[in-house]
Design a protein around this motif. Structure first.
Motif, mmCIF file in Angstrom:
data_model
loop_
_atom_site.group_PDB
_atom_site.id
_atom_site.type_symbol
_atom_site.label_atom_id
_atom_site.label_comp_id
_atom_site.label_asym_id
_atom_site.label_seq_id
_atom_site.Cartn_x
_atom_site.Cartn_y
_atom_site.Cartn_z
ATOM 1 N N LEU A 171 117.022 47.634 18.078
ATOM 2 C CA LEU A 171 118.034 48.699 18.104
ATOM 3 C C LEU A 171 117.771 49.788 17.065
ATOM 4 O O LEU A 171 117.788 50.974 17.382
ATOM 5 C CB LEU A 171 119.422 48.091 17.896
ATOM 6 C CG LEU A 171 119.824 47.001 18.886
ATOM 7 C CD1 LEU A 171 121.146 46.385 18.499
ATOM 8 C CD2 LEU A 171 119.883 47.575 20.283
ATOM 9 N N VAL A 172 117.600 49.382 15.816
ATOM 10 C CA VAL A 172 117.345 50.305 14.706
ATOM 11 C C VAL A 172 116.176 49.722 13.923
ATOM 12 O O VAL A 172 116.372 48.937 12.998
ATOM 13 C CB VAL A 172 118.596 50.449 13.801
ATOM 14 C CG1 VAL A 172 118.367 51.509 12.745
ATOM 15 C CG2 VAL A 172 119.839 50.736 14.612
ATOM 16 N N PRO A 173 114.954 50.081 14.294
ATOM 17 C CA PRO A 173 113.773 49.400 13.746
ATOM 18 C C PRO A 173 113.670 49.416 12.222
ATOM 19 O O PRO A 173 113.288 48.406 11.629
ATOM 20 C CB PRO A 173 112.600 50.146 14.376
ATOM 21 C CG PRO A 173 113.141 50.802 15.579
ATOM 22 C CD PRO A 173 114.572 51.079 15.293
ATOM 23 N N LEU A 174 113.999 50.516 11.590
ATOM 24 C CA LEU A 174 113.865 50.576 10.135
ATOM 25 C C LEU A 174 114.847 49.625 9.453
ATOM 26 O O LEU A 174 114.487 48.928 8.502
ATOM 27 C CB LEU A 174 114.067 52.014 9.647
ATOM 28 C CG LEU A 174 113.702 52.280 8.200
ATOM 29 C CD1 LEU A 174 112.250 51.916 7.932
ATOM 30 C CD2 LEU A 174 113.943 53.731 7.853
ATOM 31 N N ALA A 175 116.071 49.561 9.948
ATOM 32 C CA ALA A 175 117.051 48.618 9.399
ATOM 33 C C ALA A 175 116.624 47.175 9.684
ATOM 34 O O ALA A 175 116.795 46.288 8.842
ATOM 35 C CB ALA A 175 118.433 48.887 9.992
ATOM 36 N N GLY A 176 116.057 46.924 10.865
ATOM 37 C CA GLY A 176 115.553 45.596 11.194
ATOM 38 C C GLY A 176 114.432 45.166 10.275
ATOM 39 O O GLY A 176 114.334 43.996 9.895
#
Length: 147
Positions: A60-65
């Protein structure tokens, strides 16, 4: 002085069973099931649920993942656990972050190319803009109903 009584042993040693009737099979007492010790909750991987959350965020939100998965891997490593889910979250987050950045670059290049398109000269326009535009007086139009 009263005679001393021996202390009562709460766990007496098991006595071998004797078979009062040799021609019949020996029947033993039913054995009570011993409780199985449960796993110590403190022995669970502290980064397990965080790594699953990081894996979901990777889509969904790669950087946060990526950030959450790195934190989960760090917690698991400190506790002495191997966390494959966190590693998968890190790998997928890196891949999706690179793909997101690449797609943004391509989109921005395309938008920039659209703005730099040269319009061919169509010749003179049908109206001459060097003279002022005459605007009708609407007060006379409404009184006379002719404009």
């Amino acid at each position: 002085m009263p005679p001393e009584t021996p202390p009562i042993n709460p766990n007496p040693a098991p006595q071998p069973e004797t078979n009062p009737m040799p021609d019949q099979p020996l029947q033993s007492q039913p054995v009570m099931a011993q409780p199985v010790p449960t796993a110590n909750p403190a022995a669970e991987d502290p980064g397990k649920s965080l790594s699953v959350f990081g894996l979901i965020l990777a889509f969904l939100v790669p950087l946060a993942g990526l950030i959450v998965s790195i934190v989960a891997a760090s917690k698991s490593k400190k506790a002495g656990f191997k966390n494959g889910t966190a590693k998968l979250g890190i790998i997928l987050s890196i891949i999706f972050t690179v793909l997101s950045i690449a797609s943004m670059v391509l989109v921005l290049r395309r938008v920039d190319n659209i703005h730099n398109v040269q319009i061919p000269d169509a010749g003179p326009l049908p109206h001459q803009f060097d003279q002022p535009i005459k605007v009708p007086d609407f007060t006379t139009c409404t009184k006379t109903h002719t404009c």
